[in-house]
Write a protein that holds these residues in place. Structure first.
Motif, PDB file in Angstrom:
ATOM      1  N   ARG A   4       0.831  -1.189   0.000  1.00 11.76           N
ATOM      2  CA  ARG A   4       0.000   0.000   0.000  1.00 11.76           C
ATOM      3  C   ARG A   4       0.873   1.249   0.000  1.00 11.76           C
ATOM      4  O   ARG A   4       2.048   1.183   0.321  1.00 11.76           O
ATOM      5  N   PRO A   5       0.301   2.400  -0.359  1.00 11.66           N
ATOM      6  CA  PRO A   5       1.123   3.601  -0.462  1.00 11.66           C
ATOM      7  C   PRO A   5       1.762   3.970   0.865  1.00 11.66           C
ATOM      8  O   PRO A   5       1.142   3.900   1.909  1.00 11.66           O
ATOM      9  N   ASP A  39       4.713   4.914  -3.337  1.00  7.62           N
ATOM     10  CA  ASP A  39       5.131   3.589  -2.888  1.00  7.62           C
ATOM     11  C   ASP A  39       6.624   3.430  -3.169  1.00  7.62           C
ATOM     12  O   ASP A  39       7.052   3.459  -4.321  1.00  7.62           O
ATOM     13  N   ARG A  40       7.423   3.294  -2.112  1.00 10.58           N
ATOM     14  CA  ARG A  40       8.877   3.149  -2.244  1.00 10.58           C
ATOM     15  C   ARG A  40       9.488   4.279  -3.063  1.00 10.58           C
ATOM     16  O   ARG A  40      10.311   4.066  -3.956  1.00 10.58           O
TER      17      ARG A  40
END
Length: 357
Positions: A4-5, A39-40
């Motif tokens: 998930r974000p 995200d990442r």
């Protein structure tokens, strides 16, 4: 994509945009009202809204206009919109609207239109002599004052920032009165396939609107335009092709406040049981009372007369599709649905001018 974000920042739109659409987004989006999922360290989705005003029956109200929703997995879009709506509610917003939401997240289809395709059939006459053609990019100072004058009495119209009128694409046909006052305009551009695209026709009088349409039909030959379902144009052309369109989706961010700021066609005293799984703060019973110009809406413990979703209230909010059309409204007191539907109806069908080609 996994997980998930991890955070939210910045502003993004993912879908490839035409040049006119890029102009529209630049003229409407506000980075300060944009929620983006990261995200990442990589942006994976976003939604942006713009602060506008919306004309509703009997009033002009602040509205959060959904300008763009990026392509993303459904769960991510839901998370982004949930956060956006929560922030809007906490900041005191009452209504959200947009053309990009397509019935999700508790938005209801509040305005209907038809996509009309027609091929001429009306000749020029003396009435069109007061029309002049100008480049749309230079026409903002002529068009903006008229739009702002017509907007407060045109349900479904939204305010536009000054930058919207900068560098508009295409051409403008401008109609003036004998005294030289601008009383109508049409924005359009010609296409590669011989069919002209009419973006909008705005006029201060029915006569000016009819003259503009007569001019467009005679000059452009084949044209395509989005028009209200009760537009007189539908009676002016022969054998048009008509395609129904959901024109504007409305979301009641705060049911209690939203129902109190608009006006109603008939006196009303009804208790609504509202269900809203996406914005749970709206769930509950509300007593809506309207008498003359006075409207109140407040939570109550009184027995409910109608069970309705927030999306169905959004669909009826502009006075277009009757509440009874929703099919999902549960009537708990005989007659409550018909009198509430009648009270919600407006004098004319609402219409939202398209803001991008």
């Amino acid at each position: 994509m996994r997980g998930r974000p991890a955070g939210y920042t910045g502003c993004v739109h993912f879908r490839p945009l035409t040049e006119p659409a890029q102009h529209w987004l630049r003229g409407t989006a506000e980075p300060g009202h944009t929620t983006v999922a990261v995200d990442r360290g990589e942006i994976v989705g976003g939604v942006t809204v713009a602060s506008r005003e919306l004309t509703v029956p009997g009033a002009v109200v602040p509205v959060a206009e959904v300008a763009a929703v990026s392509p993303a997995p459904r769960w991510l879009q839901e998370a982004l919109m949930s956060r956006q709506l929560t922030e809007l509610y906490e900041s005191g917003e009452t209504v959200a609207a947009g053309t990009a939401v397509c019935g999700r997240f508790g938005f209801g289809p509040a305005a209907r239109a038809v996509r009309l395709q027609a091929a001429g059939g009306i000749g020029l006459d003396a009435s069109t002599s007061r029309i002049r053609l100008v480049e749309a990019a230079a026409a903002g100072p002529l068009l903006e004052p008229l739009y702002d004058a017509v907007r407060p009495r045109s349900v479904g119209f939204v305010s536009r920032p000054p930058r919207f009128w900068d560098a508009l694409p295409g051409s403008a046909a401008v109609h003036s009165s004998p005294e030289g006052e601008v009383t109508g305009y049409a924005l359009y551009r010609t296409g590669d396939r011989g069919e002209a695209q009419v973006a909008e026709v705005v006029a201060s009088t029915p006569q000016a609107a009819a003259i503009l349409w007569r001019f467009l039909l005679a000059e452009l030959g084949r044209l395509s335009a989005l028009v209200p379902v009760d537009s007189p144009l539908l009676r002016m052309v022969t054998a048009p092709r008509l395609t129904p369109v959901d024109n504007l989706w409305v979301r009641l961010v705060d049911v209690e406040r939203a129902l109190a700021v608009r006006r109603y066609a008939t006196p009303l005293d009804v208790v609504l049981s509202v269900c809203d799984s996406f914005c749970p703060w709206n769930t509950g019973r509300f007593r809506l009372r309207a008498e003359g110009g006075r409207v109140t809406c407040s939570r109550t413990s009184a027995p409910a007369e109608l069970c309705v979703s927030a999306a169905d209230l959004g669909a009826a909010y502009l006075g277009g599709p009757p509440l009874a059309e929703a099919g999902r409204v549960v009537e708990l007191r005989p007659g409550a649905l018909s009198r509430t539907s009648l009270a919600f109806r407006g004098q004319h069908e609402p219409f939202h001018p398209a803001e991008a080609w």
